[in-house]
Design an enzyme around this catalytic site. Structure first.
Site, PDB file in Angstrom:
ATOM      1  CD  GLU A 194     -62.764 -29.534  -2.934  1.00 55.05           C
ATOM      2  OE1 GLU A 194     -62.006 -29.394  -1.967  1.00 55.05           O
ATOM      3  OE2 GLU A 194     -62.460 -30.210  -3.940  1.00 55.05           O
TER       4      GLU A 194
ATOM      5  CE  LYS B   6     -52.844 -27.666  -2.723  1.00 52.77           C
ATOM      6  NZ  LYS B   6     -54.097 -26.974  -3.078  1.00 52.77           N
TER       7      LYS B   6
HETATM    8  N1  PMP Z   1     -60.039 -27.615  -1.816  1.00 54.60           N
HETATM    9  C1  PMP Z   1     -59.439 -27.127  -2.914  1.00 54.60           C
HETATM   10  C2  PMP Z   1     -60.015 -27.443  -4.256  1.00 54.60           C
HETATM   11  C3  PMP Z   1     -58.296 -26.318  -2.796  1.00 54.60           C
HETATM   12  O1  PMP Z   1     -57.681 -25.837  -3.891  1.00 54.60           O
HETATM   13  C4  PMP Z   1     -57.798 -25.994  -1.502  1.00 54.60           C
HETATM   14  C5  PMP Z   1     -56.625 -25.070  -1.334  1.00 54.60           C
HETATM   15  N2  PMP Z   1     -55.445 -25.632  -1.717  1.00 54.60           N
HETATM   16  C6  PMP Z   1     -58.458 -26.542  -0.387  1.00 54.60           C
HETATM   17  C7  PMP Z   1     -59.570 -27.341  -0.583  1.00 54.60           C
HETATM   18  C8  PMP Z   1     -57.961 -26.260   1.009  1.00 54.60           C
HETATM   19  O2  PMP Z   1     -56.763 -26.932   1.259  1.00 54.60           O
HETATM   20  P1  PMP Z   1     -55.690 -26.385   2.296  1.00 54.60           P
HETATM   21  O3  PMP Z   1     -56.395 -26.214   3.593  1.00 54.60           O
HETATM   22  O4  PMP Z   1     -54.671 -27.443   2.327  1.00 54.60           O
HETATM   23  O5  PMP Z   1     -55.182 -25.093   1.747  1.00 54.60           O
END
Ligand code: PMP
Length: 288
Positions: A182, A149
């Site tokens: 995604e 991330k």
């Molecule tokens: N994919 C991406 C590219 C993201 O930026 C996020 C949000 N942070 C998610 C998926 C979803 O992750 P989360 O459920 O941890 O917010």
């Protein structure tokens, strides 16, 4: 009341909060972040978010800027000082400040940490979820390690901007073979005609969303089966329901893909059911 940010050990007015011009986050996007939902005065799924932070930091060989316990206290304090009951807490850790050079700086350089918190109106989110959102698709153009991330989000920024200019709410990344990766800041789910929840397997091709993991727990509670596998854009367009998950939106119904209406153009019952019980199933850490 002024907004407050936490920057490298100090609570400062948000408008004065700044990092050094040679912070590696600023110059190289050499850093990672987390966003946790704050709901009804609780941080949602904090353990999973901090576990993912730990993984992201280890993958990039960045140290923790402070102990995990101290970080939890600082997050809570930023939420408290900003009087956030519903909203989000954002935290970012970068490799630190060093003279600009691509290679890692000396080991003694301390990672930088910034924490901010922001209020959000849960009623506005609920209203959006009642209608559902529209998305456009864009060709996957990111690096292979989107499972980390990092704050390197330029392709995500451009995809979201393209969506906005097209009059849509969000964008999905689609692989060259037509499979759905995604969203620009979310994971994608479909509900098949047989009521099976399908979401892409979390390998290096997507971020393993925390909300995605907790929705798998929610599905179990609701007695729904989940398949983690590739699915195509065509399958999504033909699905019974489509939704996206992220910490700030929970499960957001998608009712239009590239202008093609999903199901009957309205949010579906499964997505609604997941939204309804998500908070009860998720881990909740008190902030007050
Ligand atoms: N994919 C991406 C590219 C993201 O930026 C996020 C949000 N942070 C998610 C998926 C979803 O992750 P989360 O459920 O941890 O917010």
């Amino acid at each position: 009341m002024p907004r407050i940010a936490y920057v490298n050990g100090r609570y400062v007015k948000h408008r004065d909060a700044a990092v050094h011009v040679e912070d590696r986050g600023y110059q190289f996007a050499d850093g990672v972040y987390e966003v946790c939902e704050v709901a009804r005065g609780f941080i949602v799924d904090m353990t999973r978010h901090l576990d993912r932070l730990d993984r992201s930091l280890r993958e990039l060989r960045i140290g923790w800027p402070m102990s995990r316990a101290a970080l939890q206290i600082a997050m809570t304090e930023v939420i408290r000082r900003n009087l956030v009951r519903d909203g989000l807490v954002y935290l970012q850790v970068t490799r630190g400040v060093a003279p600009r050079d691509h290679v890692f700086p000396a080991a003694h350089v301390k990672p930088s940490i910034v924490i901010t918190a922001k209020r959000a109106d849960p009623r506005a989110l609920a209203a959006k979820a009642e209608k559902g959102i529209s998305i456009i698709t864009v060709r996957e153009n990111r690096w292979e390690r989107v499972d980390i991330k990092t704050v390197g989000l330029l392709p995500n920024v451009l995809a979201r901007q393209q969506a906005k200019e097209a009059g849509a709410h969000d964008a999905w990344f689609i692989d060259a073979d037509g499979s759905v990766k995604e969203g620009a800041a979310s994971n994608v789910w479909i509900v098949t005609k047989d009521n099976v929840l399908v979401t892409r397997q979390a390998d290096t091709g997507i971020l393993r969303g925390i909300t995605r993991t907790t929705v798998i727990d929610v599905a179990r509670k609701l007695g729904l089966s989940v398949e983690e596998r590739d699915f195509s854009l065509a399958e999504a367009k033909d699905a019974k329901e489509v939704f996206m998950t992220s910490a700030t939106t929970i499960a957001m119904p998608v009712v239009s893909i590239d202008g093609h209406s999903v199901a009957n153009g309205h949010p579906g019952a499964t997505t609604d059911a997941i939204r309804a019980v998500f908070f009860d199933v998720a881990e909740k850490t008190r902030t007050h």
